[in-house]
Design a protein around this motif. Sequence first.
Motif, PDB file in Angstrom:
ATOM      1  N   ALA A  14       0.818  -1.183  -0.104  1.00 44.82           N
ATOM      2  CA  ALA A  14       0.112  -0.003   0.030  1.00 44.82           C
ATOM      3  C   ALA A  14       0.990   1.384  -0.044  1.00 44.82           C
ATOM      4  CB  ALA A  14      -0.867  -0.130   1.236  1.00 44.82           C
ATOM      5  N   PRO A  15       1.019   1.687  -1.220  1.00 40.79           N
ATOM      6  CA  PRO A  15       1.802   3.079  -1.249  1.00 40.79           C
ATOM      7  C   PRO A  15       1.450   4.059  -0.330  1.00 40.79           C
ATOM      8  CG  PRO A  15       1.591   2.166  -3.465  1.00 40.79           C
ATOM      9  CD  PRO A  15       0.568   1.367  -2.518  1.00 40.79           C
ATOM     10  N   SER A  16       2.071   4.886   0.041  1.00 43.02           N
ATOM     11  CA  SER A  16       1.502   6.011   0.873  1.00 43.02           C
ATOM     12  C   SER A  16       0.600   7.018   0.126  1.00 43.02           C
ATOM     13  CB  SER A  16       2.773   6.852   1.379  1.00 43.02           C
ATOM     14  OG  SER A  16       2.414   8.051   2.194  1.00 43.02           O
ATOM     15  N   MET A  17      -0.598   6.942   0.558  1.00 47.36           N
ATOM     16  CA  MET A  17      -1.480   8.170  -0.033  1.00 47.36           C
ATOM     17  C   MET A  17      -1.725   7.636  -1.553  1.00 47.36           C
ATOM     18  SD  MET A  17      -2.505   9.579   2.639  1.00 47.36           S
ATOM     19  CE  MET A  17      -3.498  10.898   1.700  1.00 47.36           C
ATOM     20  N   TYR A  18      -1.739   6.520  -1.970  1.00 47.20           N
ATOM     21  CA  TYR A  18      -1.899   6.032  -3.293  1.00 47.20           C
ATOM     22  C   TYR A  18      -3.301   6.296  -3.854  1.00 47.20           C
ATOM     23  CZ  TYR A  18      -1.899   2.998  -7.390  1.00 47.20           C
ATOM     24  OH  TYR A  18      -1.888   2.737  -8.931  1.00 47.20           O
ATOM     25  N   ARG A  19      -3.508   6.939  -4.969  1.00 45.06           N
ATOM     26  CA  ARG A  19      -4.966   7.068  -5.663  1.00 45.06           C
ATOM     27  C   ARG A  19      -4.830   6.877  -7.042  1.00 45.06           C
ATOM     28  NH1 ARG A  19      -7.390   9.049  -0.999  1.00 45.06           N
ATOM     29  NH2 ARG A  19      -6.172  10.807   0.210  1.00 45.06           N
ATOM     30  N   GLY A  20      -4.068   5.962  -7.301  1.00 44.31           N
ATOM     31  CA  GLY A  20      -4.139   5.591  -8.840  1.00 44.31           C
ATOM     32  C   GLY A  20      -5.343   5.095  -9.388  1.00 44.31           C
ATOM     33  N   VAL A  21      -5.570   5.084 -10.607  1.00 46.38           N
ATOM     34  CA  VAL A  21      -6.854   4.756 -11.242  1.00 46.38           C
ATOM     35  C   VAL A  21      -7.168   3.171 -10.903  1.00 46.38           C
ATOM     36  CG1 VAL A  21      -7.014   6.447 -13.031  1.00 46.38           C
ATOM     37  CG2 VAL A  21      -5.900   4.202 -13.262  1.00 46.38           C
ATOM     38  N   ASP A  22      -6.190   2.588 -10.661  1.00 49.67           N
ATOM     39  CA  ASP A  22      -6.387   1.078 -10.157  1.00 49.67           C
ATOM     40  C   ASP A  22      -6.467   0.869  -8.716  1.00 49.67           C
ATOM     41  OD1 ASP A  22      -3.712   1.588  -9.537  1.00 49.67           O
ATOM     42  OD2 ASP A  22      -3.179  -0.491 -10.327  1.00 49.67           O
ATOM     43  N   ALA A  23      -6.702   1.742  -8.094  1.00 47.00           N
ATOM     44  CA  ALA A  23      -6.566   1.285  -6.431  1.00 47.00           C
ATOM     45  C   ALA A  23      -7.698   0.864  -6.039  1.00 47.00           C
ATOM     46  CB  ALA A  23      -6.455   2.842  -5.751  1.00 47.00           C
ATOM     47  N   ILE A  24      -7.553  -0.043  -5.127  1.00 46.16           N
ATOM     48  CA  ILE A  24      -8.294  -0.738  -4.294  1.00 46.16           C
ATOM     49  C   ILE A  24      -8.398  -0.297  -2.928  1.00 46.16           C
ATOM     50  CG2 ILE A  24      -9.150  -2.990  -3.385  1.00 46.16           C
ATOM     51  CD1 ILE A  24      -9.017  -3.133  -6.669  1.00 46.16           C
ATOM     52  N   GLU A  25      -9.280   0.610  -2.723  1.00 47.80           N
ATOM     53  CA  GLU A  25      -9.530   1.165  -1.559  1.00 47.80           C
ATOM     54  C   GLU A  25      -9.818   0.184  -0.399  1.00 47.80           C
ATOM     55  OE1 GLU A  25      -9.228   4.839  -0.900  1.00 47.80           O
ATOM     56  OE2 GLU A  25      -8.734   5.018  -3.165  1.00 47.80           O
ATOM     57  N   ILE A  26      -9.256   0.612   0.904  1.00 51.60           N
ATOM     58  CA  ILE A  26      -9.517  -0.384   2.178  1.00 51.60           C
ATOM     59  C   ILE A  26     -10.109   0.637   3.010  1.00 51.60           C
ATOM     60  CG2 ILE A  26      -8.435  -1.935   3.754  1.00 51.60           C
ATOM     61  CD1 ILE A  26      -8.365  -2.993   1.074  1.00 51.60           C
ATOM     62  N   GLU A  27     -11.436   0.234   3.724  1.00 48.84           N
ATOM     63  CA  GLU A  27     -11.775   0.932   4.644  1.00 48.84           C
ATOM     64  C   GLU A  27     -11.190   0.733   5.903  1.00 48.84           C
ATOM     65  OE1 GLU A  27     -13.610   3.462   6.734  1.00 48.84           O
ATOM     66  OE2 GLU A  27     -14.685   3.127   4.807  1.00 48.84           O
ATOM     67  N   THR A  28     -10.725   2.208   6.347  1.00 46.23           N
ATOM     68  CA  THR A  28      -9.840   2.238   7.729  1.00 46.23           C
ATOM     69  C   THR A  28     -10.513   2.760   8.915  1.00 46.23           C
ATOM     70  OG1 THR A  28      -8.881   4.240   7.198  1.00 46.23           O
ATOM     71  CG2 THR A  28      -7.771   2.219   6.416  1.00 46.23           C
ATOM     72  N   TRP A  29     -11.874   3.087   8.701  1.00 46.49           N
ATOM     73  CA  TRP A  29     -12.651   3.585   9.750  1.00 46.49           C
ATOM     74  C   TRP A  29     -12.081   4.878  10.274  1.00 46.49           C
ATOM     75  CZ3 TRP A  29     -17.109   1.577   9.007  1.00 46.49           C
ATOM     76  CH2 TRP A  29     -17.254   0.131   8.499  1.00 46.49           C
ATOM     77  N   GLY A  30     -11.524   5.823   9.344  1.00 46.16           N
ATOM     78  CA  GLY A  30     -11.216   7.105   9.680  1.00 46.16           C
ATOM     79  C   GLY A  30      -9.771   7.070  10.317  1.00 46.16           C
ATOM     80  N   ARG A  31      -8.981   5.923  10.141  1.00 43.36           N
ATOM     81  CA  ARG A  31      -7.472   5.937  10.760  1.00 43.36           C
ATOM     82  C   ARG A  31      -6.603   6.386   9.513  1.00 43.36           C
ATOM     83  NH1 ARG A  31      -9.579   1.633  13.375  1.00 43.36           N
ATOM     84  NH2 ARG A  31      -9.009  -0.085  11.728  1.00 43.36           N
ATOM     85  N   GLY A  32      -6.899   7.095   8.533  1.00 42.70           N
ATOM     86  CA  GLY A  32      -6.228   7.361   7.323  1.00 42.70           C
ATOM     87  C   GLY A  32      -6.537   6.509   5.947  1.00 42.70           C
TER      88      GLY A  32
END
Length: 154
Positions: A14-32
């Motif tokens: 998980a690259p720091s602050m990754y927002r690429g078009v292929d990003a699979i977002e992981i819910e962290t419940w507000g922890r970043g």
Amino acid sequence: MTKYLLLDIDDTIAPSMYRGVDAIEIETWGRGHLAIPKYIVEWVKLFSKKETQSIWWCTDRSNETTQIEKQLPLKVEGKLMFTKPPKGFWKKQAAIIRFAEEHPKDTVICADNDCDLMKSDKLPDNLHLVIPTGAIRALSKDDLIEIDNLSSIY
């Protein structure tokens, strides 16, 4: 013989602050923010399905490991505990070495962006270190191929 993958999260899958078009977002419940590139997710899913391969978390981010496991269909066998290192050792390194020593006939691979902190002259022969080389501060496709090709034949 088993191939164990000791897998770190931050700047490894998980690259720091990754927002690429292929990003699979992981819910962290507000922890970043936590996102993993799709090619890594697909590779980890395949790796975890093979009977002679085993993934173990090698991170102190236990909340994130739980969220990743809940949101992605991964088979993860366990988590390394970082306790009581020998004098002069980094806690994580001590746990990695102990794991490799407990599995002497197996291949142990540690994929971690901090592997370069390890004292390489004290590592077991069955332990292989993979430092991410991807341009996005994560495992590259070539790194994943390297992990696939590693075996315990010496």
